[in-house]
Design a protein around this motif. Sequence first.
Motif, PDB file in Angstrom:
ATOM      1  N   TRP A  91      12.943 -12.287 -17.133  1.00 50.32           N
ATOM      2  CA  TRP A  91      13.453 -13.082 -18.255  1.00 50.32           C
ATOM      3  C   TRP A  91      12.628 -12.786 -19.515  1.00 50.32           C
ATOM      4  CZ3 TRP A  91      14.100 -19.178 -17.944  1.00 50.32           C
ATOM      5  CH2 TRP A  91      14.935 -19.591 -18.989  1.00 50.32           C
ATOM      6  N   GLU A  92      11.337 -12.707 -19.316  1.00 53.17           N
ATOM      7  CA  GLU A  92      10.412 -12.587 -20.452  1.00 53.17           C
ATOM      8  C   GLU A  92      10.282 -11.161 -20.972  1.00 53.17           C
ATOM      9  OE1 GLU A  92       5.625 -13.221 -20.744  1.00 53.17           O
ATOM     10  OE2 GLU A  92       6.735 -14.670 -19.537  1.00 53.17           O
ATOM     11  N   ARG A  93      10.226 -10.187 -20.060  1.00 54.87           N
ATOM     12  CA  ARG A  93       9.895  -8.816 -20.443  1.00 54.87           C
ATOM     13  C   ARG A  93      10.956  -7.789 -20.082  1.00 54.87           C
ATOM     14  NH1 ARG A  93       5.192  -7.894 -22.972  1.00 54.87           N
ATOM     15  NH2 ARG A  93       5.053  -5.938 -21.800  1.00 54.87           N
TER      16      ARG A  93
ATOM     17  N   THR B   5      12.453  -2.927 -17.245  1.00 56.14           N
ATOM     18  CA  THR B   5      11.592  -1.796 -17.609  1.00 56.14           C
ATOM     19  C   THR B   5      10.199  -2.277 -18.009  1.00 56.14           C
ATOM     20  OG1 THR B   5      13.517  -0.547 -18.355  1.00 56.14           O
ATOM     21  CG2 THR B   5      11.381   0.170 -19.192  1.00 56.14           C
ATOM     22  N   GLY B   6      10.140  -3.418 -18.672  1.00 55.20           N
ATOM     23  CA  GLY B   6       8.857  -3.928 -19.161  1.00 55.20           C
ATOM     24  C   GLY B   6       8.043  -4.681 -18.133  1.00 55.20           C
TER      25      GLY B   6
ATOM     26  N   ARG C  43      14.226 -17.946 -25.501  1.00 56.45           N
ATOM     27  CA  ARG C  43      13.951 -17.044 -24.375  1.00 56.45           C
ATOM     28  C   ARG C  43      15.168 -16.174 -24.075  1.00 56.45           C
ATOM     29  NH1 ARG C  43      11.222 -20.019 -19.396  1.00 56.45           N
ATOM     30  NH2 ARG C  43      10.560 -17.902 -18.893  1.00 56.45           N
TER      31      ARG C  43
ATOM     32  N   GLY D   2      22.357 -12.474 -19.259  1.00 51.81           N
ATOM     33  CA  GLY D   2      22.920 -11.637 -20.323  1.00 51.81           C
ATOM     34  C   GLY D   2      21.903 -10.691 -20.936  1.00 51.81           C
ATOM     35  N   GLY D   3      20.663 -11.141 -21.038  1.00 52.34           N
ATOM     36  CA  GLY D   3      19.629 -10.301 -21.639  1.00 52.34           C
ATOM     37  C   GLY D   3      19.380  -9.014 -20.865  1.00 52.34           C
TER      38      GLY D   3
ATOM     39  N   THR E 265      21.491  -7.007 -19.688  1.00 53.16           N
ATOM     40  CA  THR E 265      22.457  -5.943 -20.008  1.00 53.16           C
ATOM     41  C   THR E 265      21.871  -4.921 -20.982  1.00 53.16           C
ATOM     42  OG1 THR E 265      23.393  -7.212 -21.846  1.00 53.16           O
ATOM     43  CG2 THR E 265      24.453  -7.435 -19.697  1.00 53.16           C
ATOM     44  N   GLN E 266      20.802  -5.297 -21.674  1.00 51.86           N
ATOM     45  CA  GLN E 266      20.220  -4.387 -22.651  1.00 51.86           C
ATOM     46  C   GLN E 266      19.247  -3.393 -22.013  1.00 51.86           C
ATOM     47  OE1 GLN E 266      21.682  -4.379 -25.448  1.00 51.86           O
ATOM     48  NE2 GLN E 266      20.512  -2.583 -26.031  1.00 51.86           N
ATOM     49  N   ASP E 267      18.928  -3.626 -20.733  1.00 53.86           N
ATOM     50  CA  ASP E 267      17.952  -2.762 -20.054  1.00 53.86           C
ATOM     51  C   ASP E 267      18.663  -1.595 -19.376  1.00 53.86           C
ATOM     52  OD1 ASP E 267      16.049  -1.743 -18.061  1.00 53.86           O
ATOM     53  OD2 ASP E 267      14.825  -3.448 -18.693  1.00 53.86           O
TER      54      ASP E 267
END
Lengths: 190, 190
Positions: B18-20, B23-24, B93, B98-99, B101-103
């Motif tokens: 959720w936070e990173r 990949t991060g 946050r 949904g977030g 999907t950018q990875d």
Amino acid sequence: MSTDTARRLVESMRDLLWERGYTGTSPKAVLQRAGAGQGSMYHHFAGKADLAQSAIVETAQEMRAKADAELSGPAPAVERLTAYLRRERDVLRGCPIGGLTQDAELMADPQLRAPVAETLAWLRGRLAEVLGEAVAAGELAPTLDASAVATTLVATLQGGYVLARAAGSREPFDQAVAGVLGLLLSASEH
Amino acid sequence: MSTDTARRLVESMRDLLWERGYTGTSPKAVLQRAGAGQGSMYHHFAGKADLAQSAIVETAQEMRAKADAELSGPAPAVERLTAYLRRERDVLRGCPIGGLTQDAELMADPQLRAPVAETLAWLRGRLAEVLGEAVAAGELAPTLDASAVATTLVATLQGGYVLARAAGSREPFDQAVAGVLGLLLSASEH
DNA sequence: GTCTATAGATTGATAGAC
DNA sequence: GTCTATCAATCTATAGAC
């Protein structure tokens, strides 16, 4: 000439930021795509973050210039808005600016975050102006909250990208745009 | 008991995804947060991707269960929709599903991508059903395209997160929701 | 089941030859 | 200005003791 190598480095970083994000992009990958060696990058830029900043600023300026051109034409305000919303986009790649908000490392760096924040804030403001024109011209209902609806329109595009990427299809993006336009135009029948 | 360590690993991975992002997030960071050694993770899971999959599935199930509960109550359909849209959220946050999907790395793995795609597709479908109920009950105009508007609503939320993260404030999220609700309710005055 | 030790590759950056 | 060589740190994973 050095200028050409620097330009290729920025171009490569722009592509990779769009495709893989900031955290997912290594200097090595940028150099390979640009066809340059380690030394070139550290000669022209202070490091990864510095190069990324140049890349983001360029992408932001392009995006803003294009949107402004579309939203500032001579056509009626509602026509400009629908044309902007329906414009052809590389939907499955996502928004090259909005997508960066998900990268925690990038957002933690004020230099990298600023152009992202400014571009999206500008877009909300510009759409609010055009919505205001539409209300003034009697194209939309006078009860419409231009600021709120402007933010809704930008959010619909940004969220449309998210849903399209999740689905692996541009269909949700087109549906989201069609839905918000349907609401906007039927709400205007006053 | 091994179950407890495995649970703490999944919990830590959920937080870090959720936070990173995927990949991060390194296995090392997960282990530190969970207070476990290298061996524990590779005993319970095949690797980073396997642990991430358990984490994503759990987050997706929670999100879906909560949304379904809110959307399935006894209240009139439009009330359920507005309650769902206005519900308190950890806006800055972003959306924990949904977030992702950018990875690009995550989206390239079908096992990791599937729960993300399914959850958002389900949400669009469920909102379309509730919008259909609202139309059938005469709460919304019969001309409303339930599927398209459902996608617009999910996109507004997802895009609202993007704009709020860019601005460093929840204000754009609230504005986007207010805007779309204004359009939906004024469009219903038929 | 959990730990530490270790592996080979990659990360972001620097040094110094040309 | 550009290159290759090198650096310390980190990455994901495996080995093997306990």
